[in-house]
Scaffold this motif. Structure first.
Motif, PDB file in Angstrom:
ATOM      1  N   ILE A 789       0.848  -1.194   0.000  1.00 49.17           N
ATOM      2  CA  ILE A 789       0.000   0.000   0.000  1.00 49.17           C
ATOM      3  C   ILE A 789       0.883   1.244   0.000  1.00 49.17           C
ATOM      4  N   ASN A 790       0.425   2.265  -0.678  1.00 53.50           N
ATOM      5  CA  ASN A 790       1.170   3.517  -0.765  1.00 53.50           C
ATOM      6  C   ASN A 790       1.231   4.207   0.612  1.00 53.50           C
ATOM      7  N   PRO A 791       2.346   4.844   0.940  1.00 55.14           N
ATOM      8  CA  PRO A 791       2.484   5.482   2.260  1.00 55.14           C
ATOM      9  C   PRO A 791       1.411   6.535   2.545  1.00 55.14           C
ATOM     10  N   ASN A 792       1.045   7.296   1.518  1.00 55.09           N
ATOM     11  CA  ASN A 792       0.021   8.335   1.753  1.00 55.09           C
ATOM     12  C   ASN A 792      -1.325   7.715   2.077  1.00 55.09           C
ATOM     13  N   ASP A 793      -1.649   6.641   1.345  1.00 56.93           N
ATOM     14  CA  ASP A 793      -2.889   5.926   1.636  1.00 56.93           C
ATOM     15  C   ASP A 793      -2.850   5.397   3.065  1.00 56.93           C
ATOM     16  N   ALA A 794      -1.724   4.775   3.396  1.00 54.66           N
ATOM     17  CA  ALA A 794      -1.587   4.185   4.728  1.00 54.66           C
ATOM     18  C   ALA A 794      -1.735   5.268   5.795  1.00 54.66           C
ATOM     19  N   ASP A 795      -1.116   6.403   5.506  1.00 58.77           N
ATOM     20  CA  ASP A 795      -1.153   7.523   6.426  1.00 58.77           C
ATOM     21  C   ASP A 795      -2.590   7.986   6.676  1.00 58.77           C
ATOM     22  N   ARG A 796      -3.303   8.150   5.577  1.00 55.54           N
ATOM     23  CA  ARG A 796      -4.701   8.583   5.680  1.00 55.54           C
ATOM     24  C   ARG A 796      -5.542   7.591   6.477  1.00 55.54           C
ATOM     25  N   LEU A 797      -5.211   6.304   6.309  1.00 54.52           N
ATOM     26  CA  LEU A 797      -6.011   5.277   6.972  1.00 54.52           C
ATOM     27  C   LEU A 797      -5.498   4.975   8.377  1.00 54.52           C
ATOM     28  N   GLY A 798      -4.425   5.654   8.762  1.00 53.45           N
ATOM     29  CA  GLY A 798      -3.852   5.429  10.084  1.00 53.45           C
ATOM     30  C   GLY A 798      -3.166   4.084  10.206  1.00 53.45           C
ATOM     31  N   ILE A 799      -2.718   3.557   9.069  1.00 51.61           N
ATOM     32  CA  ILE A 799      -2.072   2.237   9.090  1.00 51.61           C
ATOM     33  C   ILE A 799      -0.567   2.419   9.148  1.00 51.61           C
ATOM     34  N   ILE A 800       0.089   1.711  10.051  1.00 48.21           N
ATOM     35  CA  ILE A 800       1.544   1.748  10.081  1.00 48.21           C
ATOM     36  C   ILE A 800       2.096   0.354   9.812  1.00 48.21           C
ATOM     37  N   GLU A 801       3.372   0.323   9.494  1.00 50.84           N
ATOM     38  CA  GLU A 801       4.030  -0.946   9.162  1.00 50.84           C
ATOM     39  C   GLU A 801       3.773  -1.955  10.283  1.00 50.84           C
ATOM     40  N   GLY A 802       3.410  -3.170   9.910  1.00 51.39           N
ATOM     41  CA  GLY A 802       3.155  -4.199  10.903  1.00 51.39           C
ATOM     42  C   GLY A 802       1.678  -4.323  11.262  1.00 51.39           C
ATOM     43  N   ASP A 803       0.920  -3.289  10.901  1.00 51.34           N
ATOM     44  CA  ASP A 803      -0.525  -3.341  11.134  1.00 51.34           C
ATOM     45  C   ASP A 803      -1.184  -4.339  10.199  1.00 51.34           C
ATOM     46  N   LYS A 804      -2.435  -4.622  10.543  1.00 48.43           N
ATOM     47  CA  LYS A 804      -3.241  -5.373   9.597  1.00 48.43           C
ATOM     48  C   LYS A 804      -4.283  -4.430   9.022  1.00 48.43           C
ATOM     49  N   VAL A 816      -5.486  -8.559   6.501  1.00 49.53           N
ATOM     50  CA  VAL A 816      -4.198  -8.908   5.919  1.00 49.53           C
ATOM     51  C   VAL A 816      -3.112  -7.945   6.381  1.00 49.53           C
ATOM     52  N   LYS A 817      -1.927  -8.479   6.577  1.00 50.75           N
ATOM     53  CA  LYS A 817      -0.792  -7.643   7.005  1.00 50.75           C
ATOM     54  C   LYS A 817      -0.367  -6.725   5.875  1.00 50.75           C
ATOM     55  N   VAL A 818       0.096  -5.530   6.233  1.00 53.53           N
ATOM     56  CA  VAL A 818       0.454  -4.588   5.177  1.00 53.53           C
ATOM     57  C   VAL A 818       1.961  -4.377   5.089  1.00 53.53           C
ATOM     58  N   GLU A 819       2.370  -3.993   3.896  1.00 52.73           N
ATOM     59  CA  GLU A 819       3.738  -3.534   3.667  1.00 52.73           C
ATOM     60  C   GLU A 819       3.596  -2.174   3.007  1.00 52.73           C
ATOM     61  N   ILE A 820       4.097  -1.146   3.686  1.00 50.30           N
ATOM     62  CA  ILE A 820       3.939   0.199   3.135  1.00 50.30           C
ATOM     63  C   ILE A 820       5.108   0.488   2.208  1.00 50.30           C
ATOM     64  N   THR A 821       4.803   0.814   0.964  1.00 47.75           N
ATOM     65  CA  THR A 821       5.881   1.026   0.001  1.00 47.75           C
ATOM     66  C   THR A 821       5.499   2.080  -1.018  1.00 47.75           C
ATOM     67  N   ASP A 822       6.448   2.974  -1.302  1.00 49.42           N
ATOM     68  CA  ASP A 822       6.128   4.020  -2.278  1.00 49.42           C
ATOM     69  C   ASP A 822       6.245   3.505  -3.703  1.00 49.42           C
ATOM     70  N   ARG A 823       6.482   2.211  -3.839  1.00 51.85           N
ATOM     71  CA  ARG A 823       6.433   1.631  -5.178  1.00 51.85           C
ATOM     72  C   ARG A 823       4.990   1.569  -5.685  1.00 51.85           C
ATOM     73  N   MET A 824       4.035   1.530  -4.735  1.00 49.87           N
ATOM     74  CA  MET A 824       2.627   1.496  -5.143  1.00 49.87           C
ATOM     75  C   MET A 824       2.122   2.909  -5.282  1.00 49.87           C
ATOM     76  N   PRO A 825       1.384   3.194  -6.348  1.00 47.66           N
ATOM     77  CA  PRO A 825       0.763   4.511  -6.443  1.00 47.66           C
ATOM     78  C   PRO A 825      -0.438   4.581  -5.502  1.00 47.66           C
ATOM     79  N   GLU A 826      -0.886   5.778  -5.265  1.00 48.39           N
ATOM     80  CA  GLU A 826      -2.040   5.932  -4.388  1.00 48.39           C
ATOM     81  C   GLU A 826      -3.258   5.275  -5.017  1.00 48.39           C
ATOM     82  N   GLY A 827      -4.070   4.671  -4.177  1.00 53.97           N
ATOM     83  CA  GLY A 827      -5.322   4.079  -4.653  1.00 53.97           C
ATOM     84  C   GLY A 827      -5.183   2.667  -5.174  1.00 53.97           C
TER      85      GLY A 827
END
Lengths: 871, 428
Positions: A789-804, A816-827
């Protein structure tokens, strides 16, 4: 060629060849340690010192290039002393622990010291302590044994292009490790560093302490994972596959492998393998004999044919089987059963590309080459995370780019290969068709097309011009996010190519309108003149190793062996003649049609080989329901899958390591595989199972071995090639405007307001299919899936690394567990399709392609929120 | 003394371009650009007989000619300011006190070889020097001596300062290139030589600071003036850095070929406290030690070579009778072991091994066979290492065993330091 003298022997060698290689050619051995033919000369170990006349000092043969009249001495007391001295230096701190070192028996240092070294150690000072690190999941690093040849660092950089390894510290403190420090390599785990290490400094945890090299048997074969078709050898002992080794001179992969190929072999001996036929008594699967199991199958098939006709039976086969297996399966279905209801995993998308290619090139056998990729001057890589999905193809792209080729990458996410790209175009998911049409538009409107082609195919290009006129660059930019300037730049670069190569992957083939998009890309090849000339190529990537073979062997309702048209009486006749039995004329069903047929009660029995629809189809889908409705289900597999649980009879099949045959890779190159071990348990190669069943069905197909089948295949394919049609492109360019317009239609997909995120399922580097999940290596590196998931998306959703994250849509919800990466575009969200649990696939719905009936279930629109764990 | 290269260093505001201009600075540049073609500049330098002052003594004009003949462009000039040879500090006053002399030399040299840019690779420890250079370069840009269309001629040239990260081996030209390119500082395979395949695989000339500083003077005064100074094979001024047990250590710019005896006794004021001279290292840590009996030698490449040592960088280290030669050797070897890059096994392991043996000997734990063992290790290293670092590293061992074997024997057999002075813990 130059002439030189080595040890008074006149030697001829190509000008500029390294002296070590020239000497080797002449049968003269010069010892080396840091030298490796795959790598650039280094000259570090100094073992290859030789005397060259007119040179004041001894010279290293591994860095010296031969020239005319060079006079070389490789054996003399002076050189012998130098070698002994160099080995003594290398050995100063090297522990003399050969008996417990895993490299013993194939250690280059051990061999060198035995031959050229001293039997006595003069070094009597303190031994320094070096890093001994066994924390990495796969690679043990024991640097006290390291000889600082840097072959690992160099192969990682020069061959793999990964530059993950580095030498740190200086002098005698030099150590090798991951560039970012720490003990975990955290890289692509191609294992090249382990393979190239001359000593026991880098060793594979999976192979460690299993055997000495002389105790194992080596069998050359082909990898069973992806469509690259890499060659390697399996090393086995007492029926166990112990490791995979490669030879840099062999195969399309030239000794390189990806992590799946190098470390993904242990599924073969996994204890969970099916080892005996199973039949369902009451509700439980119980072991039985082959005889009984095949009797039951033949009986039930015969009864169904009697009551409902042969078309009430259908078969689906995996693209991991050999050509011989697949060929015999479709022959079994067509002749022993009498139906064309047969399909393969290629229906998940690869069929789109091949159908389009066949449409354009006709009866000519499709061939593309990975060498063309490596030698290309412009590469257009569209919608594939190539270094993860088909890593060796990715390696060729890297090599081309490092050599200076123009690389244009277009994908919905920022991919690894993009770091080598001259243009990295991140397009919006679902806008691929706008992008491709934009390229066609730019080529035509900016006049980049091939002038000679325009003369020949004026009408075709004019038609295309009319069609793309309606699409503005403004609209393209709106949809794709790519500016007019960038599109034109890419189109120009590709048009100007002398050796232009298009590579496209799942993002095209496994998506809606995959067939049309493939045709559009072929149009691009045609109008730029990049289709027929030498060095050009269009290469659809395939993720199962023999999907090409599945189609070529005829495991599809529309194709007979050799891509003949099953719908054409003339084509059926060609093969019927060889088979000496009529091929049924009735049109067969494709995979989605088969499942619909089951729901409608038309299909009563299904024979599935190596596919697991119950485990891969979304559970809410009708197809999943269909599986429960069958009267009779036969499953033939390596492992007990979810589909096996529903089956009436389960047959244990042998893996690639246990059978002979051929695989055809995505280049169209058929390559031989050889059995390395006997079949595990009571399993049998698939073709033997079909052969046994055919006998019981009253149409015996008896072959002595896989080779005998291959001979028949050759006969059939030769028959196809004798059809002798003219250039099919000539026909293709006559496509009417109306038809052309249809293949340039674009459908927009809109995210529903409630489910704003697009979720994509796809392959990842460390896993593909289900086999990697049964292999220790890949599981150790990546035990579970993570949602990217994109960091900005994660940020908006309050999700941090290690969260589900909680993914929701109308089909259900999944944590599902998340991996925050700027390789993914928003959305955009990405999840590895390999992992069955959590069942992210259940959120997807099945789409069916209008043209080829390919079925897609790799994307969904979802809502995402942070999962709050219950305390 | 000090009348060419070091003549400005004691002036007020010597680093300022105005001071330099007032004294006729940048006139030679103007002359070179306006009166000579690049080829003519190369010819002048060739004719002058200028040889590299970094230690190897390669004819500068020849080097330029090779690079200029390579049609591959752009070409680059690198100024080697990685002054790391222990005992050497001759480039430092030029960099810190007279940067424009260097910059002018660089521009003329760049013009001669047709370089697009020059990088001054300065050792990381010369923080002040790098700062001075940066300021001076900025001034030169302002005056139009650097940048586009220099002095109105069709000649564009840029100059950058690049700080090293503290590796001795990066003074070796190919390791310097690797380091400049951002890689690990290790030597490259030769051939190809940097003049053809250098930085970023382009033709590259690498010259020492002192070498480049000579260029403007040669242009100003002509090759014959330069050739008239000192020995025929190696003319010109030379800065000698004298350190150790002398009364007046320091830099002395003299005519190439000045005798070692004059340097020590006439210029450096003789041995301190009236003690006896014991040994001299004539050209930096990697050159063999000389004994007092060699003191008459003329300090030029040929003459020093004839007595079994090397001129090197001209860094003269003088040792009096209070020095334990085993201790000195150990200290020097520790340096080389520390600085060995680790690429080739003989240097990487050999230097380290020698240190460990020397450690034992100075701790009076040596064995009689250690001397032969060390000689054999040196023999296994000599001529077999990847770059000259390894060859340089064995020189102290070989020369001290040759000239001061008795000191080793006393340490080994009598378990004591041969020197009876209060500070003989030197050897530890």
């Amino acid at each position: 060629m130059v002439k030189l003298t080595i040890n008074n022997k006149i030697v001829e060698a190509p000008d500029g060849m390294l002296l070590t290689e020239a000497a080797k050619m002449a049968g003269i051995e010069i010892p080396t340690l840091c030298y490796h033919p795959e790598l650039q000369p280094y000259g570090g170990c100094r073992l290859c010192l030789v005397r060259i006349e007119k040179m004041p000092k001894l010279q290293t043969a591994c860095t010296t290039r031969v020239c005319d009249n060079m006079v070389v001495t490789t054996e003399s007391p002076e050189i012998a002393k130098a070698r002994k001295g160099m080995l003594e230096f290398v050995l100063t701190y090297h522990p003399l622990d050969c008996p417990i070192c895993d490299k013993g028996g194939e250690c280059e240092l051990q061999n060198l010291v035995f031959k050229f070294g001293s039997g006595f150690r003069r070094y009597a000072e303190d031994i320094e302590e070096y890093t001994i690190d066994t924390n990495d999941p796969l690679i043990d690093r024991e640097l006290d044994r390291c000889v600082r040849c840097l072959r690992c660092v160099r192969v990682c950089d020069e061959v793999q292009g990964v530059t993950n390894l580095t030498a740190y510290n200086r002098g005698s403190h030099t150590e090798i490790g991951p560039f970012m420090g720490g003990s975990i390599f955290d890289c692509e785990y191609c294992g090249s560093c382990v393979a190239i290490c001359p000593v026991g400094a880098l060793t594979s945890k999976l192979f460690k302490y299993k055997a000495r090299p002389w105790q194992t048997k080596r069998t050359d074969t082909i990898c069973t994972y992806c469509g690259c078709g890499c060659q390697f050898a399996l090393e086995t002992r007492d029926g166990d596959v112990l490791r995979v080794v490669t030879d840099y001179e062999k195969g399309v992969n030239e000794g390189s492998l990806c992590t799946r190929g190098r470390f993904g072999y242990s599924f073969v001996n996994n204890k969970k393998r099916l080892t005996a036929p199973l039949i369902k008594t009451n509700t439980k699967l119980e072991p039985t004999s082959w005889d009984e199991a095949t009797d039951i199958i033949a009986d039930r098939f015969k009864k169904i044919i009697e009551n409902n006709g042969p078309d009430a039976i259908a078969g689906i086969i995996t693209g991991h089987c050999t050509n011989e297996d697949i060929y015999l399966f479709q022959k079994f279905m067509r002749l022993a059963i009498g139906t064309n209801n047969i399909d393969s995993a290629a229906r998940f998308g690869y069929v789109n590309a091949m159908s389009a290619i066949k449409q354009v090139i006709g009866s000519k056998r499709f061939e593309a080459s990975l060498d063309d990729v490596a030698n290309a001057d412009v590469i257009l890589s569209i919608s594939t995370n190539i270094t993860e999905v088909n890593p060796i193809a990715g390696l060729k792209v890297r090599r081309a780019a490092k050599r200076g080729a123009v690389l244009i990458v277009a994908d919905v996410q920022d991919t690894d290969i993009a770091k080598f790209a001259s243009q990295n175009l991140i397009i919006k998911s679902g806008s691929e068709r706008w992008f491709i049409h934009g390229l066609v538009k730019a080529v035509i409107e900016k006049g980049f097309y091939d002038k000679k082609i325009y003369k020949d195919y004026k009408k075709f290009i004019d038609n295309l011009e009319n069609i793309v006129k309606g699409l503005s660059f403004k609209e393209i930019e709106e949809k794709t996010g790519i500016s007019e300037k960038d599109i034109i730049e890419a189109a120009k670069a590709y048009s100007k190519a002398k050796k232009g190569v298009i590579i496209f992957g799942q993002g095209i083939t496994h998506q809606q309108d995959g067939y049309k998009s493939s045709l559009n890309l072929l149009d691009l090849c045609i109008i730029t003149g990049n289709i027929d000339s030498k060095g050009t190529a269009i290469l659809p990537l395939c993720d199962e190793n023999n999907e090409y073979g599945a189609l070529e062997m005829g495991a599809a309702p529309e194709f007979l062996s050799g891509f003949l048209n099953a719908g054409a009486a003339k084509d059926r006749e060609i093969i019927s003649k060889i088979w000496d039995k009529k091929i049924p004329a009735k049109k067969g069903l494709t995979m989605p049609e088969i499942f619909n047929g089951i729901l409608k009660g038309k299909i009563k029995a299904l024979y599935i080989i190596g596919e697991n629809p119950a485990g891969t189809f979304p559970q809410k889908s009708e197809f999943y329901e269909a599986l429960q409705k069958l009267d009779f289900l036969v499953c033939q597999d390596l492992f007990p899958t979810a589909t096996c649980e529903l089956a009436d009879v389960v047959l244990p099949a042998s893996s690639f390591a246990e059978k002979d045959g051929t695989f055809t890779n995505m280049e169209g190159r058929a390559q031989k595989i050889e059995a390395a071990i006997n079949p595990v348990g009571d399993s049998r190669p698939d073709w033997q199972i079909f052969s046994a069943l055919s006998e019981k069905m009253g149409y015996p197909m008896d072959y002595d071995n896989a080779d005998a089948i291959l001979k028949e295949i050759a006969q059939v394919i030769e028959g196809c090639n004798s059809k002798g049609e003219g250039s099919a492109i000539e026909n293709y360019v006559k496509t009417s405007v109306k038809e052309l317009r249809a293949i340039y239609e674009r459908k927009e997909e809109k995210a529903p307001a409630k489910f704003p995120f697009k979720l994509m399922l796809g392959p990842v580097l460390f896993h593909s299919g289900k086999l990697s999940g049964y292999s220790e290596g890949p599981v150790r590196i990546l035990p579970e899936g993570r949602l990217k998931i994109n960091p900005n998306d994660a940020d908006r959703l309050g999700i941090i690394e290690g969260d589900k994250a909680l993914l929701k849509n109308a089909n259900g919800e999944v944590k599902v567990k998340v991996e925050i990466t700027d390789r993914m575009p928003e959305g955009l969200l990405f999840y590895p399709e390999h992992f069955m649990y959590p069942a992210v696939r259940n959120l997807c719905k099945i789409d069916i392609d209008k043209d080829t009936k390919a079925n897609y279930f790799k994307s969904a629109f979802v809502a995402v929120e942070r999962h709050v764990p219950e305390h | 003394m000090n009348d060419i290269l070091l003549k400005n260093i004691n002036k007020q505001n010597s680093t300022d371009i105005e001071t330099y201009l007032k004294d006729g600075g940048y006139k030679p540049l103007e002359k070179a650009l306006k009166e000579y073609t690049p080829k003519e500049v190369i010819d002048i330098v060739q004719k002058s007989g200028l040889r590299g002052r970094g230690g190897a003594g390669f004819p500068t004009g020849k080097k330029w000619e090779f690079a200029a003949a390579d049609k591959n462009t752009p070409r680059y000039l690198l100024c080697n300011a990685d002054e790391g040879e222990p005992g050497t500090y001759k480039d430092r006053p030029i960099i810190e006190k007279d940067p424009h002399q260097l910059i002018e030399g660089i521009i003329i040299s760049g013009y001669a070889i047709g370089a697009a840019a020059c990088y001054i690779y300065i050792r990381g420890e010369y923080v002040y020097g790098a700062d001075v250079l940066q300021k001076a370069i900025a001034q030169a840009y302002k005056k139009g001596f650097l940048g586009k269309k220099i002095l109105g001629k069709k000649f564009d040239f840029d100059l950058y300062v690049h700080k090293g990260a503290g590796a001795y081996v990066c003074g070796e030209e190919t390791a310097l290139i690797e380091s400049l390119e951002g890689k690990r500082g290790q030597s490259r395979i030769k051939p190809p030589f940097p003049v053809n395949v250098g930085v970023w695989n382009k033709p590259t000339v690498i010259n020492n600071v002192e070498t480049l500083a000579n260029v403007s003077h040669i242009i100003k005064n002509g090759p014959d003036w330069f050739k008239s100074m000192g020995p025929e094979k190696c003319p010109g001024p030379k800065i000698y850095s004298i350190s150790g047990h002398v009364n007046k250590p320091g830099n002395y710019e003299l005519i190439m070929g000045t005798s070692l005896k004059d340097l020590i006794y006439k210029y450096a004021g003789g041995i301190k406290d009236g003690k006896k001279l014991k040994a001299v290292i004539p050209g930096g840590a990697s050159t063999p030690v000389l004994k007092p009996e060699h003191i008459e030698v003329n300090m030029d490449y040929e003459s020093v070579g004839a007595v079994g040592s090397m001129l090197g960088s001209g860094a003269i280290m003088v040792m009096d009778e209070t020095v334990c030669m085993v201790g000195v050797t150990r200290r020097l070897l520790k340096f080389f072991a520390h600085e060995s890059c680790g690429k080739c096994s003989p240097c990487r392991e050999g230097t380290h091994w020698l240190v460990q043996i020397l450690d034992r000997i100075v701790n009076n734990e040596g064995k009689t066979e250690d001397i032969d063992l060390m000689l054999d290790i040196c023999d296994n290293m000599r001529g077999k290492t990847f770059c000259p670092l390894g060859d340089g590293a064995i020189n102290p061992v070989l020369s001290t065993i040759k000239h001061f074997r008795d000191e080793y024997l006393i340490h080994i057999e009598e378990k004591r330091c041969p020197v009876n002075y209060p500070h003989s813990e030197y050897c530890l």
